[in-house]
Motif scaffolding. Structure first.
Motif: not given
Ligand code: HEC
Ligand code: HEC
Length: 187
Positions: A58-59, A72, A75, A79, A83, A85-86, A101, A129-130, A156, A158
């Motif tokens: 996703c990112h 970590w 977070m 899960l 943020f 999302e699932n 992690l 969030r970092i 964003s 992010s």
């Molecule tokens: C289904 C989509 C999805 C998946 C899969 C996903 N994320 Fe994310 N994550 C997001 C979204 C949406 C945000 C918020 C982004 C924003 O604010 O622009 C986010 C934000 C984050 C951030 C904060 C970034 C910041 O702003 O500093 C971290 C750290 C993070 N994710 C870690 C993880 C980790 C570790 C995993 C795997 C376990 C994971 N993500 C899997 C959707 C996802």
């Protein structure tokens, strides 16, 4: 030629080589170029394929050294609401990724940015969030909203790698930034 002058000339030549390599090779062969000899990695790059696949879909796959262990752990224990999302994983994957992690979190890293992020946090602070850590906020306060939230190609903070062109390799230096729609960041 005295020593000081000789040093100056050598540094200049290295600099030129670095700039040329960057311009012509589009950062692809960053590792091979002499540029490496005078910049240092900011964080340890991601070296875990499972993490990259599951958490980079996703990112950007954020380097584990950008947050402390406790962040970590928190977070990875929630899960299903990540943020809005699932991002749930099966138990085997969740455990393996959490282990990666935690073992590579900021506390276990000697890299510059890991140490700075960690020391900017209070002991009882557990940021998810970092981009909300004190160090991050301080480093980005001069970046106008129009380049981030108001920028359709960024949206964003992010999205590290949209501006930090070598983020994936672990480089976040202010001289390696290109803002989509604006060009090279010039302080
Ligand atoms: C289904 C989509 C999805 C998946 C899969 C996903 N994320 Fe994310 N994550 C997001 C979204 C949406 C945000 C918020 C982004 C924003 O604010 O622009 C986010 C934000 C984050 C951030 C904060 C970034 C910041 O702003 O500093 C971290 C750290 C993070 N994710 C870690 C993880 C980790 C570790 C995993 C795997 C376990 C994971 N993500 C899997 C959707 C996802
Ligand atoms: C909108 C573009 C943009 C995004 C997205 C962004 N940054 Fe930055 N970042 C910058 C700019 C511009 C600077 C330099 C600011 C200055 O010089 O005042 C910077 C500076 C930094 C620095 C300090 C570099 C130095 O040489 O002192 C670090 C570390 C950093 N960013 C990490 C991150 C991480 C990690 C993320 C994602 C969680 C991120 N950035 C997302 C634009 C961005």
């Amino acid at each position: 030629m005295n020593i000081a002058r000789k040093l100056l000339v050598t540094t200049g030549a290295l600099l030129m080589a670095g700039i040329a390599a960057c311009d012509h090779e589009e950062h692809e062969s960053r590792e091979e170029s002499s540029y490496k000899s005078f910049t240092r990695l900011d964080v340890a790059p991601v070296n875990n394929p499972q993490y990259r696949e599951e958490c980079g879909s996703c990112h950007f796959a954020y380097q584990p050294g950008l947050l402390p262990e406790r962040s970590w752990q928190k977070m990875m224990s929630q899960l299903e609401d990540h943020f809005g999302e699932n991002a749930e994983l099966d138990e085997q994957a969740r455990a393996a990724i959490t282990d990666y992690l935690v073992k590579n979190a900021a506390e276990h890293s000697d890299y510059k940015r890991s140490r700075k992020i960690l020391s900017s946090l209070d002991k009882d602070e557990t940021p998810l969030r970092i981009s909300e850590t004190r160090y991050f906020v301080r480093k980005h306060h001069e970046v106008p909203k129009s380049m981030v939230q108001g920028n359709p190609e960024v949206r964003s903070f992010s999205a590290c790698a949209t501006c930090h062109v070598n983020a994936d390799k672990g480089y976040y230096d202010e001289h390696e930034i290109r803002i989509p729609g604006y060009g090279k960041w010039d302080d």
